[in-house]
Design a protein around this motif. Structure first.
Motif, short mmCIF file in Angstrom:
data_model
loop_
_atom_site.label_atom_id
_atom_site.label_comp_id
_atom_site.label_asym_id
_atom_site.label_seq_id
_atom_site.Cartn_x
_atom_site.Cartn_y
_atom_site.Cartn_z
N GLY A 51 45.59 32.80 42.78
CA GLY A 51 44.63 33.82 43.42
C GLY A 51 45.32 34.21 44.38
O GLY A 51 44.41 35.01 45.63
N LEU A 54 47.02 36.87 46.96
CA LEU A 54 46.37 38.11 46.81
C LEU A 54 45.69 38.55 47.90
O LEU A 54 45.38 39.83 48.12
N VAL A 182 52.02 36.60 39.68
CA VAL A 182 50.89 37.29 40.24
C VAL A 182 51.32 38.64 41.31
O VAL A 182 50.87 39.86 40.73
N GLY A 186 50.65 42.47 40.36
CA GLY A 186 49.50 42.59 41.19
C GLY A 186 48.92 44.75 41.76
O GLY A 186 48.28 45.14 41.18
N TRP A 193 41.57 43.53 38.59
CA TRP A 193 41.97 43.06 37.23
C TRP A 193 42.59 41.26 37.75
O TRP A 193 42.75 40.31 36.91
N CYS A 194 43.62 41.52 38.93
CA CYS A 194 43.71 39.96 39.44
C CYS A 194 43.36 38.71 39.52
O CYS A 194 43.58 37.97 39.43
#
Length: 216
Positions: A51, A54, A182, A186, A193-194
């Protein structure tokens, strides 16, 4: 592919002790401890690193200035990460690697879920998002000290360099694959959601961790 010649060829290095197998990738992969260590690295990276790619794009889209991003994701994140790594080293010696890895994974789930909620409710507080960003750096550093302490215990004295190189390659490979996935999804799924999926993967990794981490 770059490691294939080393896997098939013989190493010129001498064994650490008489009667030990000559250091090689093949010898490393034949050891159950190394195979479990590679699985542990992959599991842990799944839960903690996917994660993070992001965060910077999300902060930009949330309207945070580049100065603020540099402050929180750069200077303060690095400083807090160093402090957390030191704390992680002390905690690992005090409590062992497994509980520290578990605590770090659960902390990562909480931070990532926080980003998901911030994206869902369009939370634009510079201070709040900055705190989440700094916490992300600290939680990650805290846990990775424990992870690599665990991996050092799995490396053979006869070829510690080879074993540890395999662990680090697994870390890098799973990280790169995850960041690419990702990045691809993305744009299609969005931040909510990601981040949510990353938190769910982290929770699943925490649930599976006791199967691979040594508790003794």
């Amino acid at each position: 592919m770059l490691g294939l010649p080393f896997l098939l060829g013989r190493s010129p290095l001498r064994p650490h002790r008489a009667g030990a197998e000559r250091p090689s990738l093949g010898a490393a992969l034949r050891r159950r401890e190394v195979r479990l260590g590679i699985g542990l690295v992959a599991l842990y990276v799944l839960g903690q690193k996917w994660g993070m790619v992001l965060i910077s794009p999300f902060l930009v889209d949330a309207g945070m200035s580049l100065t603020a991003i540099g402050l929180f994701n750069g200077f303060m994140g690095t400083a807090f990460g160093v402090a957390s790594a030191l704390a992680g080293g002390w905690a690992t010696r005090r409590f062992g690697a497994a509980p520290i890895m578990m605590a770090s994974l659960l902390g990562q789930v909480a931070v990532t879920a926080g980003f998901a909620l911030a994206a869902a409710f369009a939370w634009r507080s510079t201070a709040g998002l900055g705190i989440l960003t700094v916490l992300n750096s600290g939680v990650m550093a805290f846990g990775f000290v424990a992870l690599y302490a665990e991996l050092m215990g799995r490396a053979s004295l006869d070829q510690a360099g080879v074993d540890f190189t395999l662990f680090q390659c697994a870390d890098g490979l799973v990280s790169l694959i995850g960041w690419q996935l990702v990045g691809m999804f993305g744009d299609r799924l969005g931040f909510v959601w990601c981040f949510g999926l990353a938190a769910a993967i982290g929770l699943a990794s925490a649930a599976a961790l006791p199967r691979l981490a040594r508790t003794g």
